[in-house]
Design a protein around this motif. Structure first.
Motif, PDB file in Angstrom:
ATOM      1  N   ALA A 103       0.848  -1.204   0.000  1.00 11.18           N
ATOM      2  CA  ALA A 103       0.000   0.000   0.000  1.00 11.18           C
ATOM      3  C   ALA A 103       0.876   1.244   0.000  1.00 11.18           C
ATOM      4  O   ALA A 103       1.820   1.339   0.777  1.00 11.18           O
ATOM      5  N   PRO A 104       0.560   2.228  -0.856  1.00  7.55           N
ATOM      6  CA  PRO A 104       1.307   3.486  -0.815  1.00  7.55           C
ATOM      7  C   PRO A 104       1.032   4.229   0.487  1.00  7.55           C
ATOM      8  O   PRO A 104      -0.039   4.076   1.086  1.00  7.55           O
ATOM      9  N   PHE A 105       1.984   5.039   0.933  1.00  8.53           N
ATOM     10  CA  PHE A 105       1.763   5.938   2.066  1.00  8.53           C
ATOM     11  C   PHE A 105       0.734   6.990   1.679  1.00  8.53           C
ATOM     12  O   PHE A 105      -0.137   7.348   2.459  1.00  8.53           O
ATOM     13  N   LEU A 106       0.829   7.472   0.456  1.00  6.86           N
ATOM     14  CA  LEU A 106      -0.131   8.457  -0.083  1.00  6.86           C
ATOM     15  C   LEU A 106      -0.189   8.306  -1.592  1.00  6.86           C
ATOM     16  O   LEU A 106       0.853   8.110  -2.235  1.00  6.86           O
TER      17      LEU A 106
END
Lengths: 262, 262
Positions: A108-111
């Protein structure tokens, strides 16, 4: 303590065939970038390209060429290399490559402040083919490109005036999607100038591709936009999303064009 | 007929002083890029940088350095050069530069699909200063940076969670805005990671700046955004608009960060 000196410069001889050529021998910039990067990557212990920048110095022709690779530094998280495609001793494409390890697919990306383009299904998109009478196009022999009809009014003989082109891309021969393939894909859509009614050749001056995540296999969603078409130069930025909905590559190029006479 | 061979490689010795350093000697990436590009540009007959790509191989230290410039091709509309900042024979910053002629200020674009950031007036923005107790910052001694308060909640001790920072920038010493100055400005805003609550150093791996129009003098409006902060790497894209409302530079970089522990 100083770092060990990097490996010496090496040179690989190769032959540029016409598989990816347009017509009688204009070679595809993305395929050239992938070809050069794949040779450069062998000179580092890092598995993936993170950032690849190319300046297109002169158009290569079909035939014998060499790729010179100079390792600049082999760091713990990043390996830096310079590579040059040359013919007859003259530089044709000059490349810088920073290599490292991409986030694994599914991390999962941080943002993430972007979204994949919304497209009709591949079967409801237009298969990108060259109109009869135009030269063959090696890109279209190697890639299946299905364009969003909303962004391809030029295929119907009109000009939408939009500076955006979007579509689905996959290999015609079943090649699995990997980070190097994304270098080719990031320069594979038709230029946004088509829908602006600007005809003619759009030579790339500079192209940088950032790889962002290990891709999963399957159809790629690709969108290309220009922000400014100004005084003979345009930017094209390109996003590539994989079939799992991950942003896997971001590219931007500067290209030249000739304004239609008023 | 073949083109004449380009000029031979040349080397310029220089000294990196601490004017643009953070603390005891971390040099500003944008200023390094401008410094290298200004030396490279002397080796071409073309007046402006069009596209400048840098890969930051290792952090240079203060003191003696050399800039090696290799002209790759001097074409009619584009001159291509490679440049290297080195210390003790080791590459520190590797640069490719394509030079040409930018559209004159005031030339109407054929298409512009972007708008300058909407900002409060400079006097209603926050003067960007280092909090006491932190090391000095050469960027802030050389540039007056006034941040849009809406994008700088971290200056008030909170985190907005936005991946965008915007503000006004001009030289503190009255330096007139020219294309080379834009290379420094395109990497001058604080990193977007601040507002995301990600502390620490954000080293640039790669930075490419496209110059788009000859700028007019005055305050520059600058906006910087990340699209994806993922697995240790983030992109930052930056737009620079001049006081006449022209898009004068577009930049994108890949940088590293360390995710805060959960």
């Amino acid at each position: 303590m100083t770092a060990p000196a990097p490996a010496p410069t090496s040179t690989r001889e190769l032959v540029l065939d016409d598989s990816w050529a347009y017509g009688a021998g204009v070679l595809h910039g993305g395929w050239l970038l992938e070809t050069i990067a794949s040779v450069a990557l062998e000179a580092t212990g890092h598995p993936h390209p993170l950032a690849v920048s190319a300046h297109y110095v002169a158009a290569p022709r079909l035939g014998a060429a060499s790729v010179e690779v100079e390792p600049l530094r082999e760091g713990r998280t990043v390996g830096s290399l310079r590579a040059r495609l040359a013919q007859d001793g003259r530089p044709k494409v000059e490349v810088l490559l920073s290599a490292g390890t991409l986030p694994a697919a599914g991390t999962a990306p941080f943002l993430i402040d972007a979204a994949p383009p919304s497209l009709p299904s591949p079967q409801d998109c237009l298969l990108h083919e060259m109109p009869s009478g135009l030269p063959r196009n090696g890109i279209l022999e190697n890639l299946e490109i299905r364009l969003d009809p909303a962004t391809a009014s030029w295929t119907r003989g009109s000009f939408g005036g939009s500076a955006e082109v979007a579509g689905w891309i996959r290999s015609s021969s079943g090649r699995v999607v990997d980070p190097l393939f994304l270098l080719t894909v990031a320069d594979a859509l038709p230029p946004v100038t088509f829908d602006l009614g600007i005809g003619g050749w759009v030579p790339t001056v500079e192209l940088t591709v950032l790889l962002r995540c290990q891709p999963v296999d399957g159809w790629l969603r690709v969108v290309q936009r220009a922000r400014s078409v100004h005084g003979g130069w345009l930017d094209e930025e390109c996003e590539v999303w994989d079939s799992a909905g991950q942003l896997v590559a971001q590219a931007r190029q500067l290209a030249g064009y000739r304004e239609p006479s008023a």
